[in-house]
Design an enzyme around this catalytic site. Structure first.
Site, PDB file in Angstrom:
ATOM      1  N   LYS A 191      35.565  22.362  19.663  1.00  0.00           N
ATOM      2  CA  LYS A 191      37.037  22.602  19.040  1.00  0.00           C
ATOM      3  C   LYS A 191      37.281  21.174  18.096  1.00  0.00           C
ATOM      4  CE  LYS A 191      37.455  26.132  20.526  1.00  0.00           C
ATOM      5  NZ  LYS A 191      36.977  27.254  19.727  1.00  0.00           N
ATOM      6  N   ARG A 221      38.030  14.944  18.809  1.00  0.00           N
ATOM      7  CA  ARG A 221      39.076  15.219  18.640  1.00  0.00           C
ATOM      8  C   ARG A 221      39.981  14.865  19.482  1.00  0.00           C
ATOM      9  NH1 ARG A 221      41.113  21.826  17.463  1.00  0.00           N
ATOM     10  NH2 ARG A 221      43.187  21.192  16.825  1.00  0.00           N
ATOM     11  N   SER A 229      43.543  23.512  22.940  1.00  0.00           N
ATOM     12  CA  SER A 229      42.787  24.400  21.951  1.00  0.00           C
ATOM     13  C   SER A 229      41.649  25.165  22.615  1.00  0.00           C
ATOM     14  CB  SER A 229      42.465  23.414  20.985  1.00  0.00           C
ATOM     15  OG  SER A 229      41.355  24.047  20.051  1.00  0.00           O
TER      16      SER A 229
HETATM   17  N1  LIG Z   1      39.462  22.103   7.831  1.00  0.00           N
HETATM   18  C1  LIG Z   1      40.207  22.236   8.984  1.00  0.00           C
HETATM   19  N2  LIG Z   1      41.251  21.644   9.239  1.00  0.00           N
HETATM   20  C2  LIG Z   1      41.982  21.871  10.237  1.00  0.00           C
HETATM   21  N3  LIG Z   1      41.401  22.270  11.183  1.00  0.00           N
HETATM   22  C3  LIG Z   1      40.130  22.747  11.245  1.00  0.00           C
HETATM   23  C4  LIG Z   1      39.559  22.845  10.223  1.00  0.00           C
HETATM   24  N4  LIG Z   1      38.122  23.331  10.292  1.00  0.00           N
HETATM   25  C5  LIG Z   1      38.395  23.784  11.560  1.00  0.00           C
HETATM   26  N5  LIG Z   1      39.359  23.329  12.324  1.00  0.00           N
HETATM   27  C6  LIG Z   1      39.613  23.588  13.610  1.00  0.00           C
HETATM   28  O1  LIG Z   1      38.474  22.998  14.676  1.00  0.00           O
HETATM   29  C7  LIG Z   1      38.584  24.090  15.722  1.00  0.00           C
HETATM   30  C8  LIG Z   1      37.507  24.580  15.980  1.00  0.00           C
HETATM   31  O2  LIG Z   1      36.455  23.768  16.205  1.00  0.00           O
HETATM   32  P1  LIG Z   1      35.025  24.297  16.341  1.00  0.00           P
HETATM   33  O3  LIG Z   1      34.392  25.214  15.258  1.00  0.00           O
HETATM   34  O4  LIG Z   1      34.199  22.938  16.505  1.00  0.00           O
HETATM   35  O5  LIG Z   1      35.103  25.125  17.644  1.00  0.00           O
HETATM   36  S1  LIG Z   1      33.743  25.567  18.518  1.00  0.00           S
HETATM   37  O6  LIG Z   1      33.754  24.641  19.700  1.00  0.00           O
HETATM   38  O7  LIG Z   1      32.676  25.654  17.937  1.00  0.00           O
HETATM   39  O8  LIG Z   1      34.037  26.867  19.167  1.00  0.00           O
HETATM   40  C9  LIG Z   1      39.701  24.900  15.242  1.00  0.00           C
HETATM   41  O9  LIG Z   1      40.692  24.407  15.979  1.00  0.00           O
HETATM   42  P2  LIG Z   1      42.007  25.334  17.038  1.00  0.00           P
HETATM   43  O10 LIG Z   1      42.601  26.285  15.770  1.00  0.00           O
HETATM   44  O11 LIG Z   1      42.561  24.588  17.510  1.00  0.00           O
HETATM   45  O12 LIG Z   1      41.394  26.336  17.687  1.00  0.00           O
HETATM   46  C10 LIG Z   1      39.985  24.904  14.097  1.00  0.00           C
HETATM   47  O13 LIG Z   1      41.249  25.478  13.461  1.00  0.00           O
END
Ligand SMILES: Nc1ncnc2c1ncn2[C@@H]1O[C@H](COP(=O)(O)OS(=O)(=O)O)[C@@H](OP(=O)(O)O)[C@H]1O
Length: 934
Positions: free
Chosen positions: A607, A699, A707
């Site tokens: 996340k 994070r 999240s």
């Molecule tokens: N560019 C950008 N800007 C802002 N936020 C972003 C961005 N890219 C990924 N995200 C947020 O990162 C969260 C997903 O993280 P992961 O891909 O690592 O998740 S996982 O663990 O692989 O499932 C997920 O957070 P949440 O929306 O809180 O779920 C994404 O929204």
């Protein structure tokens, strides 16, 4: 093992002499005990060389006066000479007569036939580690070191006080005085590991970390060596990757996992010993005339006369494509070899066919056609063998393998026996004078001139058997067939004599449990029966040089696995120094080709934008995806202590990546955010992918927890048991029912009231009864946010240059800029990434690499998870994470990374209470949870 105390003669000086004598006797008794102990153990038997016969022989002439000072100064260093590379007896004697003459402690790993009693002297110690162990394990595996420890640190050992160890090969020339001058500037209490860093990357990279080259000398502190020799520390490295004979590389691996790294030290240089023998500094004048003559002979490499026609090379040709094989070899490496010296072996049918095809140009052994006496018949010589029927007729070369089962092994053993017996029975006149028998595969490329040069260093009238030794723990070693097997005439005759014995029957599997059972193993077994032992020699490579980087294989005699002899010939003739080669590539030889190991791993945290990072990287033209983003191979929350083995890595993991050749100029990698929580991951990943670069994005743990909760609820992948772990197994059961987040937070508050941060555990922590009893379990959503606990293991093991840490809030705010930094870290050329889309958001899940779902990054901000979190809940979690945040600060400070701070205690204008409400025990206590381990 036995220690030969070099002096039993009393030095002048009354009581000092007496006590020295007593010490000597004591040492001898202790050593006799050690010998007895070791002799009764299976591994690491080290015998003394021929014991000195008389006291008079021990009393060697006093060293020249110039020695006295060096003897006194060198008492804190043990010089260890690791044998091998032909001429060993000579080399050691020369060393003992020259630079090693004036050192207080010298240990020789040597052949038992070497009598060095002439070099004993009253004022220094010469230790011998010889005999069976050296012969059977000449490449000195780590298990050998175990015995060494007993020798050095055994009670009464005169070496117990040395602070430094210098390991050298028997080709190394040491300027003792210069070395002693350097030592005072180094700290002996440190885990020091010094010398010249070897370049193994292009030899056999798999599993090798940077290591110090034995040929130019490996300097270790006693502090480090005492850890290396402890099998509890380094036994994992015994079987390590790469060839079995790269002892120094294995030592480097072991040292790496002890958290020490090679440090370059000036003066550890490559090159032959000076031919004119005018060694610099203190050595000048100490070399005897004899020594000088011997060194010259060694340097000129002309010791034993070997004429080209004394050497017979036998090519074990496959039954299909025989004609092509012969033509390829004859047009390339065999071109310069007198024709009669190269013989091809095939079964009778293939040989007869080839004979017919060649219209008599190829001579065929008498069991197919009478030998032709025309001169053209000497062009190529094919020996037709009587072999049992092949187990199947699908004759592709690569299907012939020692792991194909018993029938194939039996066939291969029969074939090897037939070739061997044919070669030593010498049915053709020119074979009768053979002094050296060389057996190679048909995909082996022989470098004729270096081979001759190598053979000239050995006496064919003595028993010699060398090539690339193969080792399996618990079995005797033998020479592996692919890169070539060399037998001296004496050895071949002994094996021939034994070949009629039932133990040499190819159908008789002496070592039933051994993995390697093919033809080369038959020869090895029969050699063992005949008392022929494996010698240590280098230069027999199991695979071709990557991208023709020949200059990194200066000692090459053969290359196995060469698919295109003509390309190899052309490259060698052009004196090529390498095709275009990607320096980011760490090559590993898989399926008969070099492939680059994965270049990067995004290892955490869930996340924190790992999917976006991965997908952004995939836009780069140099980056290729794995089969999926998250391979979860090395371990994760559920398998925090997984230990994959080499075979699994080769067959399972590496196949999930695209095949990238060193000349492709591409990289690949994966992103499994759960790796952070796997405590064995850093060690095991680096064991097999030593140069891989890691990216961790972290994070704000409060927001991250929420999240993850939201995403799991949507996915219906919430754990069934969030408040405890079911017995000591991981709870993998999922539930469609998810308790409200506020209830989970109440659980966390209750945990804080009765537990300490150090005693708080979660799904991915190692289970203990005490933890269970204390009811200090927190749900994984918050548990995963205790970053320092897990990151500490990584930062302790992975070299800093291989780690990039990102702060989610910062990098998502400046994603384009961050991607440039990521590019630079991964050594990728600059590239304009498109970063407007956010992947795997709580609005649009798209974690798999082939799913395109994404959300506009600005939309994410508008619908932020943070906004949906209640202030009360946030404050509980804020308090929970305070000590862990402090711990993260401590960790980053310790490893010199900038701190990451998140505003966990504020929502708009509202601030969480600043005092502890739940962590009662922490009131007034420092906040750091200090070195908690996962
Ligand atoms: N560019 C950008 N800007 C802002 N936020 C972003 C961005 N890219 C990924 N995200 C947020 O990162 C969260 C997903 O993280 P992961 O891909 O690592 O998740 S996982 O663990 O692989 O499932 C997920 O957070 P949440 O929306 O809180 O779920 C994404 O929204």
């Amino acid at each position: 093992m036995s220690v030969t105390r070099t002096s039993t003669a009393s030095p002048p000086g009354g009581r000092r002499g007496c006590s020295r004598l007593l010490l000597t006797l004591g040492a001898m008794i202790v050593c006799a005990c050690v010998f007895f102990l070791l002799a009764s153990s299976r591994l690491g038997r080290l015998h003394a060389a021929a014991a000195p016969r008389t006291r008079a022989r021990l009393a060697a002439p006093r060293e020249p006066a110039a020695c006295a000072r060096l003897l006194a100064r060198s008492s804190e260093v043990m010089f260890m000479i690791v044998g091998g590379r032909g001429f060993h007896h000579l080399r050691v004697r020369v060393m003992l007569r020259t630079w090693a003459r004036c050192v207080a402690h010298v240990l020789v790993f040597t052949d038992p036939s070497l009598n060095i009693s002439d070099y004993f002297s009253p004022r220094r110690y010469v230790y011998l580690s010889a005999g069976d162990a050296w012969r059977r394990r000449p490449y000195l595996p780590m298990s050998h070191f175990d015995s060494l420890a007993k020798l050095i640190w055994g009670r009464g050992s005169p070496a117990s006080n040395v602070s430094w160890f210098l390991l050298v090969s028997d080709r190394t020339f040491v300027n003792v005085a210069a070395l002693l001058d350097v030592l005072p500037s180094l700290d002996p209490s440190d885990k020091g590991y010094y010398g010249q860093v070897a370049n193994a990357t292009h030899k056999e990279a798999f599993g090798f970390h940077d290591y110090v080259d034995l040929n130019t000398g490996v300097l270790l502190t006693a502090t480090l060596l005492s850890k290396v020799v402890d099998p509890a520390h380094c036994k994992d490295q015994k079987g390590g990757g790469g060839t079995f004979d790269m002892f120094d590389a294995k030592l480097g691996n072991c040292v790496f996992f002890l958290n020490a790294f090679p440090r370059r030290l000036a003066g550890f240089m490559e090159g032959e010993p000076p031919p004119a023998c005018d060694a610099p500094g203190a050595l000048r004048g100490l070399i005897t005339a004899d020594g000088e003559a011997e060194i010259k002979r060694i340097v000129q490499r002309e010791y034993f006369a070997v004429a080209p026609e004394d050497v017979a090379i036998h090519v074990m040709a496959r039954e299909t494509h025989l004609k092509q094989i012969v033509n390829d070899c004859e047009a390339t490496w065999a071109k310069d070899i007198p024709k009669a010296c190269v013989y091809y072996h095939s079964d009778k049918a293939a040989a007869a066919e080839s004979y017919a095809v060649s219209r008599g140009k190829w001579a065929i052994s008498g069991n197919v056609a009478p030998p032709s006496n025309g001169s053209a018949a000497r062009q190529h010589r094919i020996a037709a063998l009587h072999l049992p029927a092949r187990p199947d007729s699908s004759g592709e070369h690569w299907t012939i393998s020692h792991d194909k089962g018993l029938s194939w092994n039996t066939w291969l053993r029969c074939k090897m026996r037939a070739i061997f017996l044919w070669s030593v029975r010498a049915p053709w006149a020119e074979l009768q004078g053979t002094a050296w028998y060389v057996y190679v595969d048909d995909d082996t490329y022989v470098l004729w001139a270096p081979l001759l040069e190598l053979l000239r260093r050995h006496d064919a009238a003595a028993s010699h058997y060398f090539g690339r030794p193969l080792q399996e723990e618990g079995f005797p070693i033998f020479v592996g067939g692919g890169a070539g097997i060399v037998l001296s005439r004496a050895a071949a005759m002994r094996i021939r004599a034994a070949s009629a014995l039932p133990e040499c029957d190819p159908l008789h599997l002496k070592w039933v449990d051994r993995t390697h059972q093919g033809g080369d193993a038959w020869l090895g077994d029969c050699a063992e029966v005949a008392g022929v032992q494996v010698d240590m020699e280098y230069g027999f490579y199991p695979q071709p040089p990557v991208a023709n980087l020949f200059h990194l294989f200066k000692d090459a005699v053969t290359f196995h696995g060469v698919e295109d002899h003509h390309a190899m010939y052309a490259a060698l003739s052009a004196n090529a120094t390498g095709e275009a080669y990607d320096s980011r590539c760490v090559p590993v030889f898989i399926d008969h080709k070099y492939n680059c190991l994965p270049h990067f791993i995004i290892g955490g945290v869930p996340k924190a934008g790992t999917t976006s990072l991965y997908k952004y990287l995939m836009q780069h033209p140099d980056v290729l995806p794995a089969v999926d983003k998250e391979l979860t191979f090395w371990g994760n929350f559920f398998t925090p202590k997984r230990r994959p083995g080499r075979e699994e890595v080769m067959s399972e993991y590496l196949h999930k990546f695209p095949k990238i050749a060193p000349g492709d100029f591409k990289v690949t990698g994966e992103a499994t955010p759960g790796y952070l929580y796997c405590s064995t991951c850093p060690t095991y990943i680096l064991k097999y992918i030593p140069k891989v670069r890691f990216i961790f994005t972290l994070r704000n743990p409060v927001v991250r927890a929420y999240s993850e909760y939201l995403n799991k609820v949507v996915d219906k992948t919430v754990m069934r048991y969030l408040h405890k772990r079911i017995d000591n197994k991981m709870d993998k059961e999922l539930s469609t029912f998810a308790p409200p987040f506020a209830r989970l937070t109440d659980d966390v508050a209750r945990t804080m009231e009765s537990c300490l941060p150090n005693n708080t555990y979660s799904m991915m922590d190692e289970y203990s009864d005490e933890m269970e009893k204390n009811h200090c379990y927190v749900n994984p959503f918050v548990g995963e946010g205790r970053y320092a606990r897990y990151l500490r293991v990584w930062l302790s093991v992975v070299p800093k240059r291989q780690v990039l840490l990102l702060n989610f809030d910062e990098w998502t705010g400046r994603a384009a800029e961050t991607m440039q930094a990521v590019s630079a870290f991964l050594l990728l050329p600059a590239f304009a990434y498109r970063v407007e889309e956010a992947h795997n958001t709580h609005i649009a899940r798209s974690v798999h690499v082939d799913l395109q779902g994404s959300t506009n990054a600005s939309q994410i901000a508008a619908e932020s998870v943070e906004g949906a979190l209640s202030f009360a809940t946030q404050c509980v979690l804020h308090e929970f994470f305070l000590p862990y945040a402090a711990d993260l600060d401590v960790l980053f400070k310790e490893f010199d990374f900038p701190p990451m701070r998140w505003e966990t205690g504020r929502k708009g204008e509202m601030h969480c209470p600043s005092t502890y409400r739940y962590w009662h025990h922490l009131k007034g206590e420092p906040m750091s949870v200090s070195r908690a381990t996962g």
